[in-house]
Design an enzyme around this catalytic site. Structure first.
Site, PDB file in Angstrom:
ATOM      1  N   GLY A 146       0.832  -1.216   0.000  1.00  0.00           N
ATOM      2  CA  GLY A 146       0.000   0.000   0.000  1.00  0.00           C
ATOM      3  C   GLY A 146       0.859   1.256   0.000  1.00  0.00           C
ATOM      4  O   GLY A 146       2.091   1.171   0.067  1.00  0.00           O
TER       5      GLY A 146
ATOM      6  N   ARG B  88      -4.436 -11.173  -1.762  1.00  0.00           N
ATOM      7  CA  ARG B  88      -4.636 -10.490  -3.059  1.00  0.00           C
ATOM      8  C   ARG B  88      -3.299  -9.915  -3.570  1.00  0.00           C
ATOM      9  O   ARG B  88      -3.029  -9.899  -4.767  1.00  0.00           O
ATOM     10  CB  ARG B  88      -5.656  -9.363  -2.878  1.00  0.00           C
TER      11      ARG B  88
ATOM     12  N   CYS C 240      -2.355  10.710  11.090  1.00  0.00           N
ATOM     13  CA  CYS C 240      -1.481  11.670  10.404  1.00  0.00           C
ATOM     14  C   CYS C 240      -1.804  13.116  10.783  1.00  0.00           C
ATOM     15  O   CYS C 240      -0.914  13.902  11.115  1.00  0.00           O
ATOM     16  CB  CYS C 240      -1.558  11.500   8.898  1.00  0.00           C
TER      17      CYS C 240
ATOM     18  N   SER D  56      -4.019  11.380  -0.309  1.00  0.00           N
ATOM     19  CA  SER D  56      -3.173  10.214   0.031  1.00  0.00           C
ATOM     20  C   SER D  56      -3.591   9.603   1.371  1.00  0.00           C
ATOM     21  O   SER D  56      -3.296   8.455   1.665  1.00  0.00           O
ATOM     22  CB  SER D  56      -1.694  10.611   0.109  1.00  0.00           C
ATOM     23  N   GLY D  57      -4.288  10.366   2.178  1.00  0.00           N
ATOM     24  CA  GLY D  57      -4.797   9.828   3.450  1.00  0.00           C
ATOM     25  C   GLY D  57      -5.736   8.658   3.206  1.00  0.00           C
ATOM     26  O   GLY D  57      -5.915   7.813   4.083  1.00  0.00           O
TER      27      GLY D  57
ATOM     28  N   ARG E  57     -11.438  16.999   3.393  1.00  0.00           N
ATOM     29  CA  ARG E  57     -10.638  16.418   2.311  1.00  0.00           C
ATOM     30  C   ARG E  57     -10.547  17.441   1.188  1.00  0.00           C
ATOM     31  O   ARG E  57     -11.548  18.018   0.756  1.00  0.00           O
ATOM     32  CB  ARG E  57     -11.307  15.137   1.784  1.00  0.00           C
TER      33      ARG E  57
ATOM     34  N   HIS F  18      -0.850  17.170   4.159  1.00  0.00           N
ATOM     35  CA  HIS F  18      -1.982  17.757   4.894  1.00  0.00           C
ATOM     36  C   HIS F  18      -1.605  19.170   5.350  1.00  0.00           C
ATOM     37  O   HIS F  18      -0.456  19.416   5.745  1.00  0.00           O
ATOM     38  CB  HIS F  18      -2.282  16.940   6.157  1.00  0.00           C
TER      39      HIS F  18
END
Ligand code: 2RA
Length: 338
Positions: free
Chosen positions: A12, A39, A127, A157-158, A233, A240
C-alpha cells in the site's frame, strides 16, 4: 546489530513509504519480510536493490522477527497482539490500539520516553494528529495550552493509493467533460472540498475529528487541553495542511513563538509574508519536517496565536514517524519480551 523486520501492508501507499524511509535512514535491517493480503501476495518489491516477493500475512510471518511495522488497516487487529505474544515489537499505524491505556501513542519529538512503557505494541498516531502535535508541543512547553481550534485541509493520500488515483481520474474526467463516479470519496474530489473524513459519531463530529482531540490529549498527557476540530478532504496529492488557533495559558509573543518553533526538532518555520514565504503542500511533499508559517497574534484574543501548518501525510504523518519509533525502540533497548 541488525534487526529482523517484517512490514505488514507492504504494497500500500504507507507500506511503500515505510520501505523508502527505512532505506533512506539506513535503518539496520538484517532480515526483511514483506507481507500483505492474499490479493497482493506474489508481488515483487525491491529494497536496497534486492528483490523480495510479498507473502500473505499469516501467524508464522512473525516467527523469530524483532520488529513488525503495520502500515494500517484490519491486519493490525488480527495479527498485532499475536505478533506481540511472539516477542515481536509491533509499531502499528492503524487506529485500532491508539487509545488503549496499555499502548503508548508516540511522536518521537513530543513524547519519546513513552516508548519505554510498551508491552509489545506501540501505536503511530493519526497523520493529522502528528502534524498538529509537533508544533503544538513547542507552544505547550513555552506557554501552556488552554484551547486549540483546528481546521484541516487533508490530502487524498490519506485514503491510500486509491485516493491518489481518484484525484487524477476525477480531475481528468471533469476537464474532459465526462461524468465522475465517486468511489473512494463520498463525492467528486476534483475542484471540490469534502468536510467528511471517516464516519460521523457523537455530536456530529467525524471519527477523524475525535481522533485529533483524543490522541493529542494522550500524547501530551494532558486532558485539560480543549481541542475542537473540523477535518476536510481537499484536492491535494500528499501533504496535509492545518489552520491552528491556539489559546495559551501564559502570554507568548509572535517572536517568542517563532523562536521556540524554529528551535523545536522536526519543525521548520517558513514565515516571511513580505516575501510571500509560507508553507504549501505542493512544496512540502516527500519531506519529513512539519512546516509552520502565517504565525500571527490572534487579533480577537490576548493569549492566542494563529499558525498554518503543512507536512507530508505519508512521511511524517505515517511512515517516517513509525520508523523513528522503531529507532527509539533500538535506542532504548526495549525490544520485545522474548
Ligand atoms: C485520512 N487521516 O487522511 C486519515 C487516515 N490516513 O484519510
Amino acid at each position: 546489530a541488525d534487526y529482523k523486520v517484517v512490514i505488514v501492508g507492504a504494497t500500500g501507499a504507507v507500506g511503500q513509504e515505510i520501505l523508502q524511509v527505512l532505506a533512506e535512514r539506513n535503518f539496520p535491517v538484517g532480515e526483511l519480510k514483506l507481507c500483505a493480503t492474499a490479493r497482493s501476495a506474489g508481488k515483487e518489491i525491491f529494497f536496497k536493490g534486492k528483490s523480495y516477493t510479498v507473502e500473505e500475512t499469516t501467524p508464522a510471518s512473525f516467527d523469530g522477527m524483532d520488529i513488525a511495522l503495520f502500515a494500517g488497516g484490519a491486519a493490525s487487529k488480527e495479527f498485532g497482539p499475536l505478533a506481540a505474544e511472539k516477542g515481536v515489537v509491533v509499531i502499528d499505524n492503524s487506529s485500532h490500539f491508539r487509545l488503549d491505556p496499555q499502548v503508548p501513542l508516540v511522536v518521537p519529538e513530543v513524547n519519546p520516553e513513552d516508548v519505554k512503557e510498551h508491552r509489545g505494541i506501540i501505536a503511530n498516531p493519526n497523520c493529522s494528529t502528528i502534524i498538529m502535535v509537533v508544533p503544538l508541543k513547542a507552544i505547550y512547553d513555552a506557554a501552556g495550552i488552554k484551547r486549540v481550534v483546528v481546521s484541516t485541509y487533508q490530502a487524498v493520500s490519506g485514503a491510500g493509493a486509491e485516493g491518489i488515483t481518484e484525484l487524477t481520474e476525477h480531475t481528468r474526467a471533469v476537464l474532459d467533460g465526462k461524468e465522475v463516479i465517486p468511489a473512494k470519496f463520498q463525492y467528486q474530489i476534483a475542484f471540490n472540498l469534502i468536510p467528511h473524513i471517516d464516519v460521523f459519531q457523537e455530536m456530529d463530529y467525524t471519527k477523524e475529528e475525535w481522533k485529533m482531540v483524543k490522541e493529542t490529549r494522550k500524547i501530551l498527557h494532558d486532558d485539560t487541553v480543549g481541542i475542537t476540530a473540523t477535518t476536510v478532504r481537499v484536492p491535494v496529492y500528499r501533504s496535509h495542511s492545518e489552520s491552528i488557533n491556539v489559546e495559551t495559558k501564559r502570554k507568548i509573543t509572535v517572536d517568542e513563538a517563532k523562536k521556540v518553533l524554529a528551535d523545536f526538532p522536526g519543525v521548520v518555520v517558513e514565515d516571511d509574508p513580505a516575501n510571500k514565504k509560507y508553507p504549501m503542500p505542493l512544496f512540502t511533499s516527500e519531506k519529513d519536517d512539519v512546516f509552520v508559517g502565517r504565525i500571527r497574534q490572534d487579533n480577537s484574543l490576548d493569549n492566542a496565536l494563529n499558525m498554518w501548518v503543512v507536512a507530508d501525510q505519508l512521511r511524517k504523518g505515517a511512515a517516517t514517524n513509525a520508523v523513528q519509533i522503531a529507532e527509539l525502540v533500538i535506542k532504548y533497548g526495549c525490544l520485545g519480551k522474548r
